[in-house]
Design an enzyme around this catalytic site. Structure first.
Site, PDB file in Angstrom:
ATOM      1  N   ALA A   8     -17.435 -94.168-129.948  1.00  0.00           N
ATOM      2  CA  ALA A   8     -18.587 -95.039-130.208  1.00  0.00           C
ATOM      3  C   ALA A   8     -18.678 -95.481-131.667  1.00  0.00           C
ATOM      4  CB  ALA A   8     -19.878 -94.332-129.786  1.00  0.00           C
ATOM      5  N   TYR A 150       0.161 -98.689-120.824  1.00  0.00           N
ATOM      6  CA  TYR A 150      -1.296 -98.853-120.964  1.00  0.00           C
ATOM      7  C   TYR A 150      -1.903 -99.158-119.587  1.00  0.00           C
ATOM      8  CZ  TYR A 150      -5.771-100.895-122.465  1.00  0.00           C
ATOM      9  OH  TYR A 150      -7.102-101.179-122.622  1.00  0.00           O
ATOM     10  N   ALA A 152      -0.735 -98.387-116.723  1.00  0.00           N
ATOM     11  CA  ALA A 152      -0.659 -97.188-115.875  1.00  0.00           C
ATOM     12  C   ALA A 152      -1.843 -96.272-116.144  1.00  0.00           C
ATOM     13  CB  ALA A 152       0.653 -96.448-116.132  1.00  0.00           C
TER      14      ALA A 152
HETATM   15  P1  NAP Z   1     -11.245-100.078-130.662  1.00  0.00           P
HETATM   16  O1  NAP Z   1     -12.043-101.150-131.309  1.00  0.00           O
HETATM   17  O2  NAP Z   1      -9.851 -99.831-131.088  1.00  0.00           O
HETATM   18  O3  NAP Z   1     -12.087 -98.714-130.728  1.00  0.00           O
HETATM   19  C1  NAP Z   1     -11.562 -97.565-130.142  1.00  0.00           C
HETATM   20  C2  NAP Z   1     -12.588 -96.458-130.233  1.00  0.00           C
HETATM   21  O4  NAP Z   1     -12.061 -95.312-129.559  1.00  0.00           O
HETATM   22  C3  NAP Z   1     -12.879 -96.039-131.667  1.00  0.00           C
HETATM   23  O5  NAP Z   1     -14.254 -95.746-131.770  1.00  0.00           O
HETATM   24  C4  NAP Z   1     -12.036 -94.762-131.839  1.00  0.00           C
HETATM   25  O6  NAP Z   1     -12.636 -93.816-132.736  1.00  0.00           O
HETATM   26  C5  NAP Z   1     -12.123 -94.190-130.434  1.00  0.00           C
HETATM   27  N1  NAP Z   1     -11.048 -93.258-130.123  1.00  0.00           N
HETATM   28  C6  NAP Z   1      -9.736 -93.510-129.897  1.00  0.00           C
HETATM   29  N2  NAP Z   1      -9.078 -92.383-129.638  1.00  0.00           N
HETATM   30  C7  NAP Z   1      -9.996 -91.373-129.684  1.00  0.00           C
HETATM   31  C8  NAP Z   1      -9.927 -89.973-129.491  1.00  0.00           C
HETATM   32  N3  NAP Z   1      -8.772 -89.370-129.172  1.00  0.00           N
HETATM   33  N4  NAP Z   1     -11.064 -89.256-129.613  1.00  0.00           N
HETATM   34  C9  NAP Z   1     -12.241 -89.838-129.909  1.00  0.00           C
HETATM   35  N5  NAP Z   1     -12.361 -91.189-130.106  1.00  0.00           N
HETATM   36  C10 NAP Z   1     -11.242 -91.935-129.995  1.00  0.00           C
HETATM   37  O7  NAP Z   1     -11.134-100.357-129.082  1.00  0.00           O
HETATM   38  P2  NAP Z   1     -12.071-101.176-128.077  1.00  0.00           P
HETATM   39  O8  NAP Z   1     -11.486-102.520-127.918  1.00  0.00           O
HETATM   40  O9  NAP Z   1     -13.494-101.038-128.435  1.00  0.00           O
HETATM   41  O10 NAP Z   1     -11.737-100.387-126.728  1.00  0.00           O
HETATM   42  C11 NAP Z   1     -12.642 -99.480-126.126  1.00  0.00           C
HETATM   43  C12 NAP Z   1     -12.178 -99.224-124.693  1.00  0.00           C
HETATM   44  O11 NAP Z   1     -12.110-100.465-123.983  1.00  0.00           O
HETATM   45  C13 NAP Z   1     -10.782 -98.599-124.601  1.00  0.00           C
HETATM   46  O12 NAP Z   1     -10.765 -97.656-123.550  1.00  0.00           O
HETATM   47  C14 NAP Z   1      -9.909 -99.790-124.244  1.00  0.00           C
HETATM   48  O13 NAP Z   1      -8.735 -99.400-123.573  1.00  0.00           O
HETATM   49  C15 NAP Z   1     -10.843-100.593-123.387  1.00  0.00           C
HETATM   50  N6  NAP Z   1     -10.497-102.018-123.281  1.00  0.00           N
HETATM   51  C16 NAP Z   1     -10.498-102.831-124.370  1.00  0.00           C
HETATM   52  C17 NAP Z   1     -10.152-104.174-124.224  1.00  0.00           C
HETATM   53  C18 NAP Z   1     -10.131-105.116-125.381  1.00  0.00           C
HETATM   54  O14 NAP Z   1      -9.648-106.259-125.192  1.00  0.00           O
HETATM   55  N7  NAP Z   1     -10.628-104.768-126.553  1.00  0.00           N
HETATM   56  C19 NAP Z   1      -9.814-104.675-122.965  1.00  0.00           C
HETATM   57  C20 NAP Z   1      -9.822-103.801-121.881  1.00  0.00           C
HETATM   58  C21 NAP Z   1     -10.171-102.486-122.043  1.00  0.00           C
HETATM   59  P3  NAP Z   1     -12.209 -93.593-134.284  1.00  0.00           P
HETATM   60  O15 NAP Z   1     -12.021 -94.944-134.904  1.00  0.00           O
HETATM   61  O16 NAP Z   1     -13.373 -92.841-134.835  1.00  0.00           O
HETATM   62  O17 NAP Z   1     -10.953 -92.782-134.277  1.00  0.00           O
END
Ligand code: NAP
Length: 241
Positions: A8, A150, A152
């Site tokens: 978050a 990814y 998968a």
């Molecule tokens: P993001 O901007 O890269 O943010 C990722 C978040 O996940 C960050 O807050 C990060 O925390 C946290 N995180 C990653 N690994 C972690 C771990 N091992 N433990 C605790 N926190 C962790 O990504 P986002 O785009 O918001 O994506 C959020 C979700 O949506 C993901 O599951 C992603 O696969 C999914 N999603 C995104 C998209 C897209 O186009 N953006 C599309 C489809 C699905 P820290 O920075 O504090 O490490």
């Protein structure tokens, strides 16, 4: 009412934390590395008159999740809503992807969800209520070249969601997933302007999404307005055909 949102500190998870606070939830804000950003999200939650609990934790680490979440449950009770959002992405040809990258992706996106469900479901079951919203991806539904590992992990999120919904429905717990299209966050930094334009053009609405688009869907699924909805994978993708 308390919500736990993994990942978050930034992007979609940060928007979910604030939107849930706007909807009356106190929020446990999980982050791993981005402490400063997580503190800013906590300030936004508190500015809405809700309580924010910062929780630094690598959610892919089973032992750490077990220890930290037991402590959270002990202090605040099991969350009413769990949003499994934390995730990482990786693009690459299958010939180039390594075993270590496969393991990291499955731990970061799939095992993390298992770890948090293991930690919080028992409290929800004993209360006979709760709601889980998993963040999947359209690539898990339709597949994408260069993104097979990814995709998968996200296909696994969808199967886990549907199965857990059947298992936990009798305990009054709803389990759904939101499956985003291309959402403009740090995760999309790997795409060129041209790629992003092409992705926008593939949608019916002609644009890529915002974190708020996803947070609105998550808040809906977490609310009583979705009380008869479980086991669903809700595509929030601008109408990808
Ligand atoms: P993001 O901007 O890269 O943010 C990722 C978040 O996940 C960050 O807050 C990060 O925390 C946290 N995180 C990653 N690994 C972690 C771990 N091992 N433990 C605790 N926190 C962790 O990504 P986002 O785009 O918001 O994506 C959020 C979700 O949506 C993901 O599951 C992603 O696969 C999914 N999603 C995104 C998209 C897209 O186009 N953006 C599309 C489809 C699905 P820290 O920075 O504090 O490490």
């Amino acid at each position: 009412m308390i919500a736990f949102v993994s990942g978050a500190s930034r992007g979609i998870g940060a928007a979910c934390a604030v939107e849930l606070a706007r909807n009356g939830f106190d929020v446990m804000i999980n982050y791993n590395k981005s402490e400063k950003a997580a503190k800013k999200v906590a300030e936004q939650v508190e500015a809405l008159g809700r309580k924010a609990v910062l929780c630094r934790l690598d959610v892919s680490d089973y032992g750490a999740v077990n220890a930290v979440c037991s402590e959270l449950v002990h202090r605040f009770g099991a969350p009413d809503v769990l949003v499994n959002n934390a995730g990482i992405s990786l693009s690459g040809l299958i010939q180039d992807v390594t075993e270590e990258q496969w393991d990291a992706l499955q731990s970061g996106n799939l095992k993390s969800m298992f770890n948090l469900c293991k930690a919080f479901v028992p409290g929800m079951v004993s209360r006979k209520s709760g709601c889980i919203v998993n963040i999947s991806s359209m690539w898990g539904q339709i597949g994408a070249s260069y993104e097979s590992i990814y995709a998968a992990s996200k296909g696994g999120v969808d199967a886990f969601t549907k199965s857990l919904a059947k298992e936990l429905g009798p305990s009054g717990i709803r389990v759904n997933a939101v499956s985003p299209g291309c959402i403009l966050t740090d995760m999309c930094a790997c795409y060129s302007e041209e790629d992003l334009k092409a992705l926008a053009e593939e949608t019916a609405l002609g644009r890529n999404g915002t974190p708020q688009d996803i947070a609105n869907a998550v808040a809906f699924l977490a609310s009583d307005k979705a009380s008869f909805i479980t086991g669903q994978i809700l595509g929030v993708n601008g109408g990808i055909m």
